[in-house]
Design an enzyme around this catalytic site. Structure first.
Site, PDB file in Angstrom:
ATOM      1  N   LYS A 263      -2.444  12.743   7.708  1.00 43.82           N
ATOM      2  CA  LYS A 263      -1.421  12.002   6.960  1.00 43.82           C
ATOM      3  C   LYS A 263      -1.316  12.611   5.578  1.00 43.82           C
ATOM      4  O   LYS A 263      -2.293  12.644   4.831  1.00 43.82           O
ATOM      5  CB  LYS A 263      -1.802  10.519   6.857  1.00 43.82           C
ATOM      6  CG  LYS A 263      -0.948   9.719   5.852  1.00 43.82           C
ATOM      7  CD  LYS A 263      -1.354   8.242   5.776  1.00 43.82           C
ATOM      8  CE  LYS A 263      -0.588   7.504   4.675  1.00 43.82           C
ATOM      9  NZ  LYS A 263      -0.974   6.079   4.546  1.00 43.82           N
ATOM     10  N   ASP A 268       2.462   7.228  -2.392  1.00 42.92           N
ATOM     11  CA  ASP A 268       2.866   6.052  -1.629  1.00 42.92           C
ATOM     12  C   ASP A 268       3.143   4.889  -2.573  1.00 42.92           C
ATOM     13  O   ASP A 268       2.229   4.181  -2.989  1.00 42.92           O
ATOM     14  CB  ASP A 268       1.771   5.682  -0.617  1.00 42.92           C
ATOM     15  CG  ASP A 268       2.149   4.476   0.236  1.00 42.92           C
ATOM     16  OD1 ASP A 268       3.330   4.065   0.207  1.00 42.92           O
ATOM     17  OD2 ASP A 268       1.253   3.956   0.945  1.00 42.92           O
ATOM     18  N   LYS A 275       4.620  -1.612  -3.687  1.00 44.47           N
ATOM     19  CA  LYS A 275       3.263  -2.062  -3.978  1.00 44.47           C
ATOM     20  C   LYS A 275       3.190  -2.659  -5.376  1.00 44.47           C
ATOM     21  O   LYS A 275       3.990  -2.295  -6.239  1.00 44.47           O
ATOM     22  CB  LYS A 275       2.307  -0.856  -3.955  1.00 44.47           C
ATOM     23  CG  LYS A 275       2.010  -0.293  -2.591  1.00 44.47           C
ATOM     24  CD  LYS A 275       1.076   0.907  -2.704  1.00 44.47           C
ATOM     25  CE  LYS A 275       0.772   1.499  -1.341  1.00 44.47           C
ATOM     26  NZ  LYS A 275       0.003   0.603  -0.461  1.00 44.47           N
ATOM     27  N   ASP A 286      -3.015   9.568  -1.178  1.00 43.90           N
ATOM     28  CA  ASP A 286      -2.647   9.134   0.163  1.00 43.90           C
ATOM     29  C   ASP A 286      -2.366  10.319   1.102  1.00 43.90           C
ATOM     30  O   ASP A 286      -1.913  10.149   2.220  1.00 43.90           O
ATOM     31  CB  ASP A 286      -1.427   8.195   0.079  1.00 43.90           C
ATOM     32  CG  ASP A 286      -1.372   7.185   1.210  1.00 43.90           C
ATOM     33  OD1 ASP A 286      -2.415   6.950   1.856  1.00 43.90           O
ATOM     34  OD2 ASP A 286      -0.270   6.637   1.451  1.00 43.90           O
ATOM     35  N   ASP A 345       5.823  -0.125   3.593  1.00 41.35           N
ATOM     36  CA  ASP A 345       4.523   0.336   3.090  1.00 41.35           C
ATOM     37  C   ASP A 345       3.574   0.709   4.237  1.00 41.35           C
ATOM     38  O   ASP A 345       2.512   1.275   4.001  1.00 41.35           O
ATOM     39  CB  ASP A 345       3.900  -0.754   2.212  1.00 41.35           C
ATOM     40  CG  ASP A 345       2.795  -0.218   1.322  1.00 41.35           C
ATOM     41  OD1 ASP A 345       2.645   1.024   1.233  1.00 41.35           O
ATOM     42  OD2 ASP A 345       2.076  -1.040   0.718  1.00 41.35           O
ATOM     43  N   GLU A 347       3.701   3.157   6.227  1.00 47.94           N
ATOM     44  CA  GLU A 347       4.446   4.393   6.457  1.00 47.94           C
ATOM     45  C   GLU A 347       3.608   5.483   7.111  1.00 47.94           C
ATOM     46  O   GLU A 347       4.141   6.355   7.792  1.00 47.94           O
ATOM     47  CB  GLU A 347       5.018   4.901   5.123  1.00 47.94           C
ATOM     48  CG  GLU A 347       4.074   5.743   4.243  1.00 47.94           C
ATOM     49  CD  GLU A 347       2.829   5.001   3.763  1.00 47.94           C
ATOM     50  OE1 GLU A 347       2.833   3.752   3.775  1.00 47.94           O
ATOM     51  OE2 GLU A 347       1.842   5.667   3.387  1.00 47.94           O
ATOM     52  N   ARG A 349       1.541   5.516   9.603  1.00 52.20           N
ATOM     53  CA  ARG A 349       1.580   5.511  11.075  1.00 52.20           C
ATOM     54  C   ARG A 349       2.893   6.100  11.586  1.00 52.20           C
ATOM     55  O   ARG A 349       2.942   6.660  12.669  1.00 52.20           O
ATOM     56  CB  ARG A 349       1.329   4.080  11.579  1.00 52.20           C
ATOM     57  CG  ARG A 349       2.347   3.080  11.126  1.00 52.20           C
ATOM     58  CD  ARG A 349       1.850   1.630  11.220  1.00 52.20           C
ATOM     59  NE  ARG A 349       0.945   1.281  10.120  1.00 52.20           N
ATOM     60  CZ  ARG A 349       0.370   0.095   9.984  1.00 52.20           C
ATOM     61  NH1 ARG A 349       0.589  -0.854  10.895  1.00 52.20           N
ATOM     62  NH2 ARG A 349      -0.424  -0.162   8.971  1.00 52.20           N
TER      63      ARG A 349
HETATM   64  N1  BES Z   1      -1.839   4.178   1.921  1.00 46.54           N
HETATM   65  C1  BES Z   1      -1.920   2.807   2.238  1.00 46.54           C
HETATM   66  C2  BES Z   1      -3.341   2.361   2.588  1.00 46.54           C
HETATM   67  C3  BES Z   1      -4.367   2.451   1.492  1.00 46.54           C
HETATM   68  C4  BES Z   1      -4.606   1.380   0.665  1.00 46.54           C
HETATM   69  C5  BES Z   1      -5.123   3.590   1.341  1.00 46.54           C
HETATM   70  C6  BES Z   1      -5.570   1.474  -0.316  1.00 46.54           C
HETATM   71  C7  BES Z   1      -6.096   3.679   0.371  1.00 46.54           C
HETATM   72  C8  BES Z   1      -6.324   2.630  -0.462  1.00 46.54           C
HETATM   73  C9  BES Z   1      -1.018   2.472   3.425  1.00 46.54           C
HETATM   74  O1  BES Z   1       0.135   3.229   3.508  1.00 46.54           O
HETATM   75  C10 BES Z   1      -0.598   1.054   3.270  1.00 46.54           C
HETATM   76  O2  BES Z   1       0.086   0.768   2.324  1.00 46.54           O
HETATM   77  N2  BES Z   1      -1.021   0.204   4.197  1.00 46.54           N
HETATM   78  C11 BES Z   1      -0.695  -1.168   4.130  1.00 46.54           C
HETATM   79  C12 BES Z   1      -0.289  -1.604   5.507  1.00 46.54           C
HETATM   80  C13 BES Z   1       0.366  -2.957   5.551  1.00 46.54           C
HETATM   81  C14 BES Z   1       1.701  -2.922   4.855  1.00 46.54           C
HETATM   82  C15 BES Z   1       0.529  -3.366   6.998  1.00 46.54           C
HETATM   83  C16 BES Z   1      -1.936  -1.914   3.662  1.00 46.54           C
HETATM   84  O3  BES Z   1      -3.052  -1.501   3.978  1.00 46.54           O
HETATM   85  O4  BES Z   1      -1.777  -2.888   2.948  1.00 46.54           O
HETATM   86 ZN    ZN Z   2       0.068   5.119   2.670  1.00 45.59          ZN
HETATM   87 MN    MN Z   3       1.740   2.438   2.385  1.00 46.84          MN
END
Ligand code: BES
Ligand code: ZN
Ligand code: MN
Length: 497
Positions: A263, A268, A275, A286, A345, A347, A349
């Site tokens: 990824k 992000d 966010k 990210d 968010d 994204e 996947r």
């Molecule tokens: N890049 C983030 C996950 C992340 C969070 C990595 C903190 C490192 C530190 C990912 O893209 C994300 O935002 N995931 C969301 C998913 C949710 C919207 C279902 C999350 O984990 O909140």
């Molecule tokens: Zn992300």
């Molecule tokens: Mn995200």
């Protein structure tokens, strides 16, 4: 500012230069070569050890400034604990401890000797790996020296060993792995205004000099392939998306490759589902999964691994914009399956869905391992100590778990199953990109699983380990380079002949 590191292997007979570093066990015993050097200091160490209650425990240190009887400006004694308990990884750590003690000295000599005989060449080489990992610092953007910054521009470390040639030979592959880890760290640490998708892709061209073939696909090329899930994530950014496919063919002709997928979200913001501001700057990391894949491919090529390997990374920037993807949008992936976007968010996947499918179709790999800073939920579950491991294959899982224990880049297997899979069924499309709050890391993995068919596959959720993970004796960097050593080890132990 950080110094350039010069590592030299020299024979025990060479006169030590600079800070003197020696090892002892938990009975305060030294090897013959160390004793020869320390002879002129009499009972200095014994007295200092008593005064400091130094017992030679693994990784503990005793430091003597201007040691009487020795020419060295400083003497550092490092405890190894019980010699019989020392493993490969213990030596990597000892290298890190030693490097930490060099501090701001321009020169040091480490006597790689132990009571009961000199360690094997491989173990000394492990120590040298630890030295390189510890010596890394990212200060490309610091233009001012602090008044008390005494760091020299170059640090020379002599490692005195019993057989120089054998150690050099054992070190060559570890040196390649160290360079791969440091490359991955650099990429993760770079700021997002510098390392956007095109620039990230450009940097992978640096792997060509190691014999890696590098293909860079732009948005029209990906559109032609039908990679609409990946493209959708990047469509709100001024920086166009890229996919990079790297190939190292060190194995037998016409044998299926092993494949690594990363990824690469260069930043992000969350997109329209934006966010909160707190710590959003961390989202420059990210792309740690992609960085690992690049570092790994370089390591495999530089050490001329006898394996065919593919590395593929999806590079995007997730931004809110008039052109950005919306919640409610439905995208058709390259596989033909459709995904309803619930939260922009989620994204990572989406990017991986297309890259996994692409790699699976084009290369029919022996296995696929993807790495992604995929979910905050994996940090809730495992903290920063273990990466989450999700897999459809027990053998691959066991191998990854073992490689993790051997390298200290540990993974912990999490469940997959139809009950979780159901949670991402959608009213309007084949699936939706989030499955609610419960089991957030698992439902994310279930989405990926829908794009790998029957190929043995493992997903490593490195959100907790790819950056801002705990500092260790071998890592003082924000971007850890997690996964390079783990996957290099997986390949070395099982997929090379
Ligand atoms: N890049 C983030 C996950 C992340 C969070 C990595 C903190 C490192 C530190 C990912 O893209 C994300 O935002 N995931 C969301 C998913 C949710 C919207 C279902 C999350 O984990 O909140
Ligand atoms: Zn992300
Ligand atoms: Mn995200």
């Amino acid at each position: 500012m950080s110094a350039t590191l010069k590592l030299d292997f020299v024979p025990f007979s060479a006169a030590p230069k600079g800070v003197l570093i020696v090892f002892c066990d938990d009975g305060l015993k030294f090897g013959t070569a160390a004793r020869a050097v320390l002879d002129s200091a009499g009972d200095l160490i014994k007295r200092a050890a008593e005064a400091e209650r130094f017992k030679g425990k693994h990784g503990s240190t005793l430091e003597i400034v201007a040691p009487a009887g020795l020419v060295a400006p400083r003497l550092v004694v490092i405890g190894v604990g019980k010699v019989k308990d020392l493993k490969s990884e213990s030596w990597v750590k000892l290298g890190g401890v030693a490097m930490g003690k060099v501090s701001s000295a321009p020169e040091a000599t480490i006597i790689a000797d132990l009571p009961g005989g000199a360690p094997k060449p491989e173990r000394v080489a492990d120590m040298a790996l630890g030295i390189r990992l510890r010596a890394y610092a990212f200060d490309r953007y610091k233009t001012k020296r602090k008044d008390d910054d005494e760091t020299p521009s170059e640090v020379t470390i002599g490692i005195a060993v019993s057989g120089v040639g054998a150690v050099q030979k054992a070190f060559a592959s570890r040196d390649a792995v160290a360079s791969g880890v440091l490359l991955a760290r650099d990429l993760v640490n770079e700021p997002p205004n510098i390392l956007f998708p095109e620039e990230f892709a450009r940097r992978t061209n640096g792997l060509k000099k190691f014999g890696v073939s590098v293909e860079i696909l732009d948005v029209p090329a990906m559109k032609k392939l039908g990679m609409n899930a990946l493209i959708g994530v990047g469509q709100g950014s001024e920086h166009p998306s890229r996919m990079v496919v790297m190939r190292w063919d060190g194995g037998k002709k016409n044998t299926p490759p092993v494949a690594f997928i990363g990824k690469g979200v260069c930043f992000d913001t969350g997109g329209i589902s934006i966010k909160p501001a707190g710590s959003m700057e961390d989202m420059k990391g990210d792309m740690a999964g992609a960085a690992c894949v690049v570092g790994l491919m370089q390591a495999l090529a530089e050490r001329k691994a006898k394996v065919n390997a593919v590395g593929a990374i999806g590079l995007v920037e997730n931004m809110p914009d008039g052109k950005a993807q919306r919640p409610g949008d439905i995208v058709t992936t390259m596989s033909g399956q459709t995904i309803e976007i619930i939260n922009t968010d989620a994204e990572g996947r989406l990017v991986l869905a297309d890259v996994l499918h692409y790699v699976n179709k084009r290369f029919k790999p022996k296995f696929m391992v993807n790495l992604a800073t995929l979910t905050g939920a994996i940090i809730v579950a495992l903290g920063h100590e273990y990466a989450g491991l999700f897999s459809n294959d027990d053998t691959l899982s066991e191998r990854l778990t073992k490689a993790g224990l051997a390298t200290g880049e540990r993974v912990w297997r999490m469940p997959l199953g139809p009950e979780y899979d159901k949670k991402i069924d959608s009213k309007f499309a084949d699936m939706k990109n989030t499955g609610g709050r419960d089991a957030g890391s698992i439902t994310a993995a279930q989405l990926l699983a829908r794009f790998v068919e029957k190929t043995p596959w493992a997903h490593l959720d490195i959100a907790g380990t790819g950056f801002a993970s705990p500092q260790s004796d071998v890592n003082k960097s924000w971007g850890s380079g997690f996964g390079v050593r783990l996957l290099d080890r997986l390949v070395a132990d099982h997929y090379e002949k």
